[in-house]
Design an enzyme around this catalytic site. Structure first.
Site, PDB file in Angstrom:
ATOM      1  N   THR A 154       0.811  -1.221   0.000  1.00 22.19           N
ATOM      2  CA  THR A 154       0.000   0.000   0.000  1.00 22.19           C
ATOM      3  C   THR A 154       0.844   1.272   0.000  1.00 22.19           C
ATOM      4  O   THR A 154       0.291   2.362   0.003  1.00 22.19           O
ATOM      5  CB  THR A 154      -0.921   0.037   1.227  1.00 22.19           C
ATOM      6  OG1 THR A 154      -0.136   0.137   2.423  1.00 22.19           O
ATOM      7  CG2 THR A 154      -1.791  -1.209   1.296  1.00 22.19           C
ATOM      8  N   LYS A 155       2.167   1.148   0.032  1.00 25.82           N
ATOM      9  CA  LYS A 155       3.074   2.299   0.098  1.00 25.82           C
ATOM     10  C   LYS A 155       2.657   3.254   1.230  1.00 25.82           C
ATOM     11  O   LYS A 155       2.441   4.451   1.032  1.00 25.82           O
ATOM     12  CB  LYS A 155       3.097   3.039  -1.241  1.00 25.82           C
ATOM     13  CG  LYS A 155       4.457   3.651  -1.586  1.00 25.82           C
ATOM     14  CD  LYS A 155       4.485   4.117  -3.036  1.00 25.82           C
ATOM     15  CE  LYS A 155       5.757   4.866  -3.370  1.00 25.82           C
ATOM     16  NZ  LYS A 155       6.960   4.025  -3.333  1.00 25.82           N
ATOM     17  N   PRO A 156       2.534   2.736   2.450  1.00 33.09           N
ATOM     18  CA  PRO A 156       2.061   3.557   3.566  1.00 33.09           C
ATOM     19  C   PRO A 156       3.154   4.480   4.089  1.00 33.09           C
ATOM     20  O   PRO A 156       4.337   4.109   4.120  1.00 33.09           O
ATOM     21  CB  PRO A 156       1.676   2.513   4.630  1.00 33.09           C
ATOM     22  CG  PRO A 156       2.575   1.357   4.340  1.00 33.09           C
ATOM     23  CD  PRO A 156       2.820   1.347   2.858  1.00 33.09           C
TER      24      PRO A 156
END
Length: 302
Positions: A151-153
């Site tokens: 999710t590329k948090p």
């Protein structure tokens, strides 16, 4: 500079949030990274695979209980509009950032607290070396079942920052993460490819790493355009030491050759022949020189 912030284009100085925001206090958010490349005419800018980047951002928002303000196709238009408003005629990096803007206490994810901002900056080489020296980090990549890297948090990048700081303190340019099971995951912000006996190998996106758009693009270019063989499979740490070639890739890093791993020289050192072929072909694709791949590009100036 002009920035898109919460539904409108504003001066960069006006794109601010409170120190109380959950995005600041708890790292609640996710983002994307998109590249635009100056064409050979010195005027046109081609943005690489915007629809795929916006689709991934939408998937990230779903996983993290966040909400985008519009469909991905509308967001693609916002990016090109942002670049036009900033009179971009150079290589550029675009950062769509979706954050939790609630000022309430406690790390709670709610769709209604989502705020989207998009900014851009000039960017040529992200890593300013022809080939880099890397180490295997003592820090492990956070498990997808703890903080989902796909999710590329924003909060996950504390993990990356610790690994990169350790690498720099020990004289290396970049760090390579292993999973909790001891398999290669990715770099601090890049995917890993190695070459052995003429075959490209790369860990699958199930190894606690990002579902990389550049990585997927390179697999397609290698197999369909250059006739190379690519295998996605788990990679062990010591395989890096005995590889013939190795490179990292990502939106920022593009294709970055690796000279050594843990002070073991990779191949003959420097840029390997298959890496060099991919570098050149990828550069031609993103600057619009390959007609068959122009569908991957969105032109800013039409």
């Amino acid at each position: 500079m002009v920035t898109y912030f919460d539904g409108k284009f504003v001066d960069d100085a006006e794109a601010t949030i409170s120190v109380r925001a959950r995005a600041v206090n708890y790292g609640l958010g996710c983002f994307g990274g998109v590249r635009g490349y100056l064409a050979d005419d010195g005027q046109q800018v081609h943005v690489f695979r915007i629809p795929e980047h916006m689709a991934r951002l939408e998937h990230s928002a779903k996983v993290l209980f966040m909400r985008l303000p519009a469909e991905p196709s509308v967001l693609c238009g916002l990016i090109t509009e942002l670049l036009r408003r900033n009179e971009v005629h150079h290589d550029v990096y675009v950062r769509p950032l979706l954050i939790n803007n609630s000022n309430k206490l406690a790390p709670v994810m709610r769709e209604e607290d989502s705020l989207l901002t998009i900014f851009c900056l000039p960017l040529q080489r992200y890593i300013d070396k022809d080939a880099i020296d890397v180490c295997v980090s003592s820090w492990r990549r956070v498990s997808d079942n703890a903080i989902p890297a796909r999710t590329k948090p924003t909060g996950l990048y504390l993990n990356s920052a610790l690994a990169r700081r350790e690498a720099h303190d020990n004289g290396f340019d970049e760090a390579i993460f292993l999973t909790d099971f001891g398999k290669v995951s990715e770099g601090s912000a890049e995917h890993v490819f190695i070459v052995r006996d003429g075959v490209l190998y790369t860990p699958p996106s199930t190894e606690d790493n990002l579902d990389g758009i550049t990585r997927r693009s390179l697999i397609t270019l290698a197999t369909e355009d250059l006739g190379l063989k690519v295998t996605e499979r788990p990679i062990g740490r010591t395989e890096l030491y005995v590889s013939d070639e190795m490179f990292l890739c990502g939106t920022g890093a593009e294709i970055t050759p690796v000279r050594s791993v843990d002070r073991r020289i990779v191949g003959h050192g420097g840029v390997g022949p298959l890496t060099a072929r991919l570098q050149k072909h990828f550069g031609d694709v993103v600057r619009g020189r390959i007609p068959e791949r122009k569908a991957w590009l969105t032109s800013v100036w039409v």
